[in-house]
Design a protein around this motif. Structure first.
Motif, PDB file in Angstrom:
ATOM      1  N   VAL A 182       0.823  -1.208   0.000  1.00 29.12           N
ATOM      2  CA  VAL A 182       0.000   0.000   0.000  1.00 29.12           C
ATOM      3  C   VAL A 182       0.861   1.265   0.000  1.00 29.12           C
ATOM      4  N   ALA A 183       1.978   1.236   0.667  1.00 24.65           N
ATOM      5  CA  ALA A 183       2.851   2.407   0.730  1.00 24.65           C
ATOM      6  C   ALA A 183       3.351   2.828  -0.653  1.00 24.65           C
ATOM      7  N   GLU A 184       3.331   1.908  -1.604  1.00 27.20           N
ATOM      8  CA  GLU A 184       3.815   2.195  -2.957  1.00 27.20           C
ATOM      9  C   GLU A 184       2.685   2.544  -3.934  1.00 27.20           C
ATOM     10  N   HIS A 185       1.444   2.458  -3.491  1.00 23.03           N
ATOM     11  CA  HIS A 185       0.308   2.728  -4.384  1.00 23.03           C
ATOM     12  C   HIS A 185       0.333   4.144  -4.935  1.00 23.03           C
ATOM     13  N   SER A 186       0.606   5.111  -4.089  1.00 21.16           N
ATOM     14  CA  SER A 186       0.591   6.503  -4.523  1.00 21.16           C
ATOM     15  C   SER A 186       1.569   6.727  -5.678  1.00 21.16           C
ATOM     16  N   ALA A 187       2.766   6.191  -5.562  1.00 22.50           N
ATOM     17  CA  ALA A 187       3.766   6.338  -6.627  1.00 22.50           C
ATOM     18  C   ALA A 187       3.305   5.655  -7.907  1.00 22.50           C
ATOM     19  N   MET A 188       2.688   4.471  -7.764  1.00 24.44           N
ATOM     20  CA  MET A 188       2.199   3.768  -8.952  1.00 24.44           C
ATOM     21  C   MET A 188       1.096   4.561  -9.642  1.00 24.44           C
ATOM     22  N   TYR A 189       0.147   5.071  -8.847  1.00 28.65           N
ATOM     23  CA  TYR A 189      -0.935   5.865  -9.433  1.00 28.65           C
ATOM     24  C   TYR A 189      -0.381   7.117 -10.112  1.00 28.65           C
ATOM     25  N   ALA A 190       0.628   7.735  -9.508  1.00 26.55           N
ATOM     26  CA  ALA A 190       1.238   8.924 -10.115  1.00 26.55           C
ATOM     27  C   ALA A 190       1.893   8.575 -11.450  1.00 26.55           C
ATOM     28  N   GLU A 191       2.591   7.449 -11.505  1.00 22.63           N
ATOM     29  CA  GLU A 191       3.232   7.019 -12.752  1.00 22.63           C
ATOM     30  C   GLU A 191       2.194   6.724 -13.829  1.00 22.63           C
ATOM     31  N   ILE A 192       1.125   6.050 -13.441  1.00 25.96           N
ATOM     32  CA  ILE A 192       0.062   5.744 -14.400  1.00 25.96           C
ATOM     33  C   ILE A 192      -0.586   7.033 -14.886  1.00 25.96           C
ATOM     34  N   HIS A 193      -0.837   7.943 -13.967  1.00 32.21           N
ATOM     35  CA  HIS A 193      -1.419   9.238 -14.323  1.00 32.21           C
ATOM     36  C   HIS A 193      -0.524   9.966 -15.315  1.00 32.21           C
ATOM     37  N   ASP A 194       0.780   9.997 -15.040  1.00 29.58           N
ATOM     38  CA  ASP A 194       1.718  10.682 -15.927  1.00 29.58           C
ATOM     39  C   ASP A 194       1.749  10.040 -17.306  1.00 29.58           C
ATOM     40  N   SER A 195       1.681   8.712 -17.361  1.00 25.03           N
ATOM     41  CA  SER A 195       1.700   8.051 -18.668  1.00 25.03           C
ATOM     42  C   SER A 195       0.401   8.317 -19.431  1.00 25.03           C
ATOM     43  N   LEU A 196      -0.710   8.427 -18.707  1.00 23.31           N
ATOM     44  CA  LEU A 196      -1.970   8.774 -19.377  1.00 23.31           C
ATOM     45  C   LEU A 196      -1.936  10.213 -19.897  1.00 23.31           C
ATOM     46  N   LEU A 197      -1.347  11.127 -19.130  1.00 17.67           N
ATOM     47  CA  LEU A 197      -1.190  12.500 -19.594  1.00 17.67           C
ATOM     48  C   LEU A 197      -0.310  12.554 -20.838  1.00 17.67           C
ATOM     49  N   ALA A 198       0.756  11.782 -20.848  1.00 18.24           N
ATOM     50  CA  ALA A 198       1.650  11.741 -22.007  1.00 18.24           C
ATOM     51  C   ALA A 198       0.896  11.217 -23.230  1.00 18.24           C
ATOM     52  N   ALA A 199       0.070  10.197 -23.030  1.00 19.15           N
ATOM     53  CA  ALA A 199      -0.722   9.668 -24.151  1.00 19.15           C
ATOM     54  C   ALA A 199      -1.704  10.705 -24.649  1.00 19.15           C
ATOM     55  N   LEU A 200      -2.288  11.455 -23.737  1.00 15.16           N
ATOM     56  CA  LEU A 200      -3.246  12.490 -24.103  1.00 15.16           C
ATOM     57  C   LEU A 200      -2.557  13.618 -24.862  1.00 15.16           C
ATOM     58  N   ASP A 201      -1.342  13.948 -24.464  1.00 18.42           N
ATOM     59  CA  ASP A 201      -0.609  15.052 -25.081  1.00 18.42           C
ATOM     60  C   ASP A 201       0.086  14.663 -26.382  1.00 18.42           C
TER      61      ASP A 201
END
Length: 79
Positions: free
Chosen positions: A56-75
């Motif tokens: 669980v302590a690593e979830h935030s970092a994983m969600y941030a990475e996924i979010h960033d990759s989705l932003l990159a795909a959008l851009d």
């Protein structure tokens, strides 16, 4: 002049006692995600399947990475 946090205690949120009484949910994690048709988005969303196996302590970092990759795909420009 009123203070920023000049709210009754009940309006601020649950107390520590109330939070300790909350039961964790046991809803199953989704088996897979529906494909979107965009390879970059689908690749990012596939990483969500790993969340239950990560501490669980690593979830935030994983969600941030996924979010960033989705932003990159959008851009990304269409080719």
């Amino acid at each position: 002049m009123s203070k920023l946090n000049d709210l009754p205690e009940s309006a601020v949120g649950p107390s520590a006692v109330e939070l300790s009484a909350v039961e964790p949910h046991d809803a199953p994690w989704p088996e897979d995600t529906a494909p979107t048709g965009d390879a970059a988005v689908d690749s990012s969303l596939e990483r969500l399947a790993d969340i239950p196996t990560v501490p669980v302590a690593e979830h935030s970092a994983m969600y941030a990475e996924i979010h960033d990759s989705l932003l990159a795909a959008l851009d990304a420009e269409e080719r």
